[in-house]
Design a protein around this motif. Structure first.
Motif, PDB file in Angstrom:
ATOM      1  N   MET A 147       0.845  -1.195   0.000  1.00  0.00           N
ATOM      2  CA  MET A 147       0.000   0.000   0.000  1.00  0.00           C
ATOM      3  C   MET A 147       0.885   1.251   0.000  1.00  0.00           C
ATOM      4  O   MET A 147       1.663   1.436   0.930  1.00  0.00           O
ATOM      5  CB  MET A 147      -0.862  -0.033   1.269  1.00  0.00           C
ATOM      6  CG  MET A 147      -2.166   0.713   1.108  1.00  0.00           C
ATOM      7  SD  MET A 147      -3.128   0.648   2.624  1.00  0.00           S
ATOM      8  CE  MET A 147      -3.691  -1.065   2.607  1.00  0.00           C
ATOM      9  N   ASP A 148       0.812   2.038  -1.050  1.00  0.00           N
ATOM     10  CA  ASP A 148       1.680   3.222  -1.058  1.00  0.00           C
ATOM     11  C   ASP A 148       0.867   4.446  -0.628  1.00  0.00           C
ATOM     12  O   ASP A 148       0.559   5.334  -1.402  1.00  0.00           O
ATOM     13  CB  ASP A 148       2.329   3.428  -2.429  1.00  0.00           C
ATOM     14  CG  ASP A 148       1.303   3.412  -3.547  1.00  0.00           C
ATOM     15  OD1 ASP A 148       1.710   3.526  -4.698  1.00  0.00           O
ATOM     16  OD2 ASP A 148       0.105   3.305  -3.261  1.00  0.00           O
ATOM     17  N   LEU A 149       0.519   4.412   0.663  1.00  0.00           N
ATOM     18  CA  LEU A 149      -0.304   5.482   1.210  1.00  0.00           C
ATOM     19  C   LEU A 149       0.433   6.807   1.244  1.00  0.00           C
ATOM     20  O   LEU A 149       1.602   6.868   1.588  1.00  0.00           O
ATOM     21  CB  LEU A 149      -0.676   5.127   2.653  1.00  0.00           C
ATOM     22  CG  LEU A 149      -2.011   4.424   2.822  1.00  0.00           C
ATOM     23  CD1 LEU A 149      -2.178   4.038   4.266  1.00  0.00           C
ATOM     24  CD2 LEU A 149      -3.139   5.317   2.376  1.00  0.00           C
ATOM     25  N   GLY A 150      -0.292   7.878   0.923  1.00  0.00           N
ATOM     26  CA  GLY A 150       0.300   9.201   1.048  1.00  0.00           C
ATOM     27  C   GLY A 150       1.364   9.471   0.008  1.00  0.00           C
ATOM     28  O   GLY A 150       1.962  10.523  -0.004  1.00  0.00           O
ATOM     29  N   ARG A 151       1.606   8.478  -0.847  1.00  0.00           N
ATOM     30  CA  ARG A 151       2.587   8.724  -1.911  1.00  0.00           C
ATOM     31  C   ARG A 151       1.856   8.679  -3.242  1.00  0.00           C
ATOM     32  O   ARG A 151       1.794   7.652  -3.899  1.00  0.00           O
ATOM     33  CB  ARG A 151       3.687   7.671  -1.859  1.00  0.00           C
ATOM     34  CG  ARG A 151       4.694   7.908  -0.755  1.00  0.00           C
ATOM     35  CD  ARG A 151       5.816   6.904  -0.818  1.00  0.00           C
ATOM     36  NE  ARG A 151       5.371   5.582  -0.452  1.00  0.00           N
ATOM     37  CZ  ARG A 151       5.286   5.152   0.806  1.00  0.00           C
ATOM     38  NH1 ARG A 151       5.634   5.929   1.797  1.00  0.00           N
ATOM     39  NH2 ARG A 151       4.860   3.956   1.079  1.00  0.00           N
TER      40      ARG A 151
ATOM     41  N   ARG B 219      -4.674  18.702   4.208  1.00  0.00           N
ATOM     42  CA  ARG B 219      -5.385  17.553   4.788  1.00  0.00           C
ATOM     43  C   ARG B 219      -6.796  17.956   5.216  1.00  0.00           C
ATOM     44  O   ARG B 219      -7.759  17.221   5.033  1.00  0.00           O
ATOM     45  CB  ARG B 219      -4.586  17.034   5.978  1.00  0.00           C
ATOM     46  CG  ARG B 219      -4.689  15.548   6.162  1.00  0.00           C
ATOM     47  CD  ARG B 219      -3.640  15.055   7.132  1.00  0.00           C
ATOM     48  NE  ARG B 219      -3.740  15.718   8.413  1.00  0.00           N
ATOM     49  CZ  ARG B 219      -2.690  16.014   9.181  1.00  0.00           C
ATOM     50  NH1 ARG B 219      -1.472  15.713   8.788  1.00  0.00           N
ATOM     51  NH2 ARG B 219      -2.863  16.610  10.343  1.00  0.00           N
TER      52      ARG B 219
ATOM     53  N   ASN C 167      -9.101  18.258   2.313  1.00  0.00           N
ATOM     54  CA  ASN C 167      -9.552  16.925   1.908  1.00  0.00           C
ATOM     55  C   ASN C 167     -10.731  16.479   2.758  1.00  0.00           C
ATOM     56  O   ASN C 167     -11.723  15.954   2.249  1.00  0.00           O
ATOM     57  CB  ASN C 167      -8.421  15.903   2.069  1.00  0.00           C
ATOM     58  CG  ASN C 167      -7.373  16.020   0.975  1.00  0.00           C
ATOM     59  OD1 ASN C 167      -7.598  16.704  -0.025  1.00  0.00           O
ATOM     60  ND2 ASN C 167      -6.257  15.357   1.173  1.00  0.00           N
ATOM     61  N   LEU C 168     -10.620  16.672   4.071  1.00  0.00           N
ATOM     62  CA  LEU C 168     -11.706  16.260   4.972  1.00  0.00           C
ATOM     63  C   LEU C 168     -12.998  16.994   4.641  1.00  0.00           C
ATOM     64  O   LEU C 168     -14.081  16.422   4.695  1.00  0.00           O
ATOM     65  CB  LEU C 168     -11.327  16.522   6.430  1.00  0.00           C
ATOM     66  CG  LEU C 168     -10.302  15.569   7.044  1.00  0.00           C
ATOM     67  CD1 LEU C 168      -9.897  16.044   8.428  1.00  0.00           C
ATOM     68  CD2 LEU C 168     -10.860  14.160   7.127  1.00  0.00           C
TER      69      LEU C 168
ATOM     70  N   PRO D 127      -7.777  14.492  -6.609  1.00  0.00           N
ATOM     71  CA  PRO D 127      -8.441  15.460  -5.737  1.00  0.00           C
ATOM     72  C   PRO D 127      -7.668  15.805  -4.453  1.00  0.00           C
ATOM     73  O   PRO D 127      -8.140  16.622  -3.678  1.00  0.00           O
ATOM     74  CB  PRO D 127      -9.735  14.739  -5.366  1.00  0.00           C
ATOM     75  CG  PRO D 127      -9.368  13.292  -5.388  1.00  0.00           C
ATOM     76  CD  PRO D 127      -8.291  13.131  -6.420  1.00  0.00           C
ATOM     77  N   ASP D 128      -6.521  15.171  -4.213  1.00  0.00           N
ATOM     78  CA  ASP D 128      -5.814  15.347  -2.949  1.00  0.00           C
ATOM     79  C   ASP D 128      -5.216  16.749  -2.845  1.00  0.00           C
ATOM     80  O   ASP D 128      -4.302  17.101  -3.596  1.00  0.00           O
ATOM     81  CB  ASP D 128      -4.710  14.289  -2.837  1.00  0.00           C
ATOM     82  CG  ASP D 128      -4.059  14.295  -1.467  1.00  0.00           C
ATOM     83  OD1 ASP D 128      -4.202  15.300  -0.738  1.00  0.00           O
ATOM     84  OD2 ASP D 128      -3.407  13.292  -1.138  1.00  0.00           O
TER      85      ASP D 128
ATOM     86  N   ARG E 208      -3.242  18.093  -0.815  1.00  0.00           N
ATOM     87  CA  ARG E 208      -1.823  18.224  -0.483  1.00  0.00           C
ATOM     88  C   ARG E 208      -0.998  18.370  -1.760  1.00  0.00           C
ATOM     89  O   ARG E 208       0.094  18.901  -1.755  1.00  0.00           O
ATOM     90  CB  ARG E 208      -1.368  17.002   0.331  1.00  0.00           C
ATOM     91  CG  ARG E 208      -1.956  16.988   1.736  1.00  0.00           C
ATOM     92  CD  ARG E 208      -1.745  15.667   2.412  1.00  0.00           C
ATOM     93  NE  ARG E 208      -2.464  14.597   1.728  1.00  0.00           N
ATOM     94  CZ  ARG E 208      -2.494  13.340   2.144  1.00  0.00           C
ATOM     95  NH1 ARG E 208      -1.815  12.982   3.220  1.00  0.00           N
ATOM     96  NH2 ARG E 208      -3.171  12.433   1.487  1.00  0.00           N
TER      97      ARG E 208
END
Lengths: 339, 428
Positions: free
Chosen positions: A1-5, A221, A224-225, A282-283, A285
């Motif tokens: 899982m390449d989360l946040g990348r 962040r 995004n929320l 859509p992120d 960051r």
């Protein structure tokens, strides 16, 4: 899982940064008098080390460079403001122009311009400050009007934005009528133009855009929320009301920075986040910094078109963005209907 | 259930929106390790109660404490580190990949500029494994089905590593398999220390997975109690206006609810009062039909646990109850005679007669009321000919023989109409 990348994020940001540098150099090189790109770089180098001299250097460092940099800053500010508005209202049609925030900033700026007509030194501080206050008050009014019937939905937001925008535009014209000797300047300014660009302008809009931009990137962040809805964002630990206040403040600051120096330039805040979202997702960051670069590129290019397409006549850059943006807005509406 | 101090406690809490009070004087506590279920009719305020914990509805007065702190004193961030919510409906307007969507729940654990650390990634991965959503990690959430999105929202809630989980109809979009998966997982997590407060619409699921259940109705929250004490025919009638059979599901051992009839489905006309002689399920369709059409129905002697007896209880039908497999005694016969006396007409359904219940038939035949006999008596007289002879006696006395429920109802209507005409012909 390449989360946040986000695998597309870094290449996209690098590509945009490179594109911005290339666009800036090209925009400086092109114009009534063409300058070779190498000469542009050399002249900027001389300018930075304080050795600038001669006609070419004056043209590049004294006239074209501040104008292109100002276009980049204004474009970046509008695009980031658009990002924030679209996330907060979960509405792809939100941007500072459509929400009437630009008009509010415009009225504030015109009032300040008229009032301080004789004291040029005060202008640079007073105009952006008045634009900021105008933007903020307008935003509060539009949001208040749109939520009168309960929910803050798309239609009421757009209607309230349009209504307030028209009223403010009329008030702005009213002010202009009474400032007859400045009317031509004001009208040209209202159409959105970078013709008056100079280093003092950059000294004002630069820090405002930098502060707003850094704040917006830091809020990635949270933005995004906000896309999950007010309630869900709150459940996931966001103080929604406080965040809305802070982020609207930031968006108003960015809008005011742009309007104070360049007048009303529409559609940049609407189009850029959209196009960038198609590429990086859509992120926020990634979306916020990418929109910043994208907005800068778009306005530098638009301004280049504005001052070269009918050279030696220069058209306001706001007209160029509106001609491109109007059809884009229609496309968005139609696409939204089909979904 | 746990004897620990409650993690969440409402004390004399009034809950609502703005100045509108939805629930008054709520006393409810949830401790680590237990699942507390909320049941009640639509709009009773179950979700409002849950929403008070996350500040989405307002605490108007009274106390609401989370881990010993009043909820109002906690920041959204502090609260989100303890409480996670699985909402009733999840919206995903933007195309975040599944894993990023789940990872958003790590927000309250992260400082401003920090990105996800090892612990965060581990929490997200674990939550997705538990909910069996790992395969959705790269899928855009706005393209998922409602069920997948709901399970992803469940993963999102777990990724926050909460101590208290609030579930608002967590399985509304799920198929049977995933419904059990989510609820089994909830149960397992509760057994290892999680506190759960859940709104259920499905009463069987509420009974099966809750340690205690509280009924939310009429602006009040009843004290939470074990499922078997709460989910009773009486409660279902009072709270949901539904006549239902409440039994024990033989395989899971949990309380099981079979709704029989809505209260509103009963006709307002009152054609008359009828005594039904039944047993062994023979009278069930007739009783349902008569009750729905507004007849005042009573029944003869029925053995407890008999299908007709269960239905009669659920429908609120008065009858003479006798112990399982026991024959009718004198007391039961007197009760049946009393009911027969009060009835406008009597129906004898297609029940087999033995020595234990043939007295039902005797009372019916000799009560002097219009009698409707369903089906032939051949093949169901196990009382040594007694039933057959009463049958003949009844027919001789003017009883109407019918073959099915429709004919029965028609015959009853005719009998009652004639009775009314007779009564009308006599001077008061």
């Amino acid at each position: 899982m390449d989360l946040g990348r986000n695998t597309r994020a870094v290449p996209a940001l690098i590509a945009l940064a490179v594109a911005l540098v290339v666009t800036v150099i090209a925009a400086i090189a092109l114009g009534a008098v063409r300058v070779p790109a190498a000469e542009v770089v050399a002249a900027i180098g001389r300018g930075l080390t304080g050795q600038a001299g001669g006609m070419a250097d004056t043209l590049i460092v004294g006239i074209r460079l501040p104008r292109v940099l100002l276009a980049a800053l204004v474009g970046a500010a509008l695009a980031v403001a658009g990002c924030i508005f679209q996330a907060l209202f979960r509405n792809p049609l939100a941007d500072p122009y459509i929400l009437g925030v630009s008009s509010g900033a415009g009225l504030g700026a015109v009032l300040a311009l008229t009032a301080t007509a004789t004291v040029t030194g005060v202008r640079f501080g007073a105009v952006p400050a008045a634009a900021f206050v105008g933007a903020l008050l307008t935003l509060m009014l539009v949001v208040r009007l749109a939520s009168l019937r309960g929910r803050l939905d798309t239609v009421s937001l757009l209607l309230a934005g349009v209504a307030v925008s028209y009223t403010l535009a009329a008030l702005t014209s009213f002010v202009q009528v009474f400032a007859r000797e400045q009317m031509a300047t004001l009208v040209f300014w209202m159409m959105g133009g970078l013709g008056a660009a100079s280093w003092p302008y950059i000294a004002v809009v630069g820090p405002m855009t930098a502060v707003g931009g850094v704040a917006a990137i830091a809020m990635g962040r949270e933005l995004n929320l906000m896309l999950l809805g007010d309630e869900r964002a709150g459940q996931l630990g966001l103080d929604v009301e406080r965040f809305k206040r802070v982020s609207l403040l930031v968006a108003s600051l960015l809008t005011a920075a742009a309007v104070a120096v360049a007048g009303l330039i529409g559609f940049v805040g609407l189009m850029v986040p959209h196009m960038v979202r198609l590429v990086v997702g859509p992120d926020h960051r990634v979306l916020v910094p990418a929109s910043m670069l994208g907005g800068a590129i778009m306005l530098v290019v638009s301004d280049l078109i504005a001052r070269t397409i009918l050279a030696p006549v220069e058209i306001p850059v706001g007209i160029v963005t509106a001609i491109a943006g109007g059809p884009f807005f229609v496309w968005l509406l139609v696409r939204g209907e089909r979904r | 259930m746990s004897a620990e101090t409650p993690l969440l406690s409402f004390s004399a809490a009034d809950v609502g929106y703005g100045s509108v009070r939805i629930l008054a004087e709520v006393d409810l506590a949830v401790s680590p390790g237990e699942v507390v279920g909320l049941i009640g009719p639509n709009g009773a305020g179950k979700s409002t109660l849950l929403r008070a914990v996350t500040g989405d509805s307002d605490l108007l007065s009274g106390g609401l404490a989370l881990g010993g702190h009043q909820i109002a004193s906690l920041s959204a961030r502090d609260r989100a580190r303890v409480v996670a919510v699985v909402p009733q409906t999840v919206s995903a307007a933007f195309s975040f990949p599944g894993a990023e969507f789940v990872a958003m729940a790590r927000h309250p654990h992260l400082p401003r500029f920090a990105s996800l650390g090892e612990a965060d990634v581990a929490a997200v991965e674990r939550a997705m494994e538990l909910t069996d959503t790992t395969h959705l990690a790269q899928r855009a959430v706005d393209e998922l089905s409602g069920g997948d999105l709901q399970r992803l929202a469940f993963a999102q809630a777990l990724a926050a590593e909460p101590q208290l989980l609030l579930l608002d109809e967590p399985t509304s979009h799920l198929d049977l398999n995933h419904r059990l998966q989510v609820l089994d997982l909830t149960r397992d997590l509760a057994d290892s220390g999680l506190a759960v407060l859940a709104v259920f619409h499905d009463l069987d699921m509420a009974a099966r997975y809750s340690d205690r259940i509280a009924v939310v109705a009429g602006g009040r929250v009843a004290p939470a109690a074990p499922p078997a004490d709460v989910i009773t025919a009486e409660t279902l009638h009072r709270v949901f206006s539904v006549r239902a059979v409440v039994g024990v599901e033989p395989v899971t051992g949990a309380v099981s609810v079979t709704p029989v009839m809505r209260e509103g489905a009963r006709a307002t006309a009152r054609p008359g009062r009828v005594l039904v002689i039944g047993g062994a399920g023979s009278a069930a369709p007739l009783m349902r039909r008569l009750v729905r059409e507004g007849w005042e129905v009573t029944a003869g002697a029925l053995n407890a646990g008999d299908a007709d007896a269960t239905l009669a209880t659920a429908l609120g039908i008065e009858f003479a109850e006798i112990p399982p497999f026991a024959p009718m005694d004198a007391e039961a016969a007197i009760k049946v005679a009393t009911l027969a006396e009060a009835a406008d007409a009597i129906v004898v359904s297609q029940v087999p007669f033995g020595h234990g219940n043939v007295d039902n038939l005797l009372v019916a035949v000799r009560a002097g009321k219009p009698v409707v006999l369903v089906g032939p008596i051949e093949g169901r007289d196990f009382a040594g000919g007694a039933a057959a002879s009463y049958w003949v006696e009844a027919l001789t006395g003017g009883a109407v023989a019918v073959a099915n429920v429709d004919e029965t109802v028609a015959a009853l209507a005719a009998a009652v109409l004639v009775g009314d005409a007779d009564a009308g012909g006599q001077p008061e």
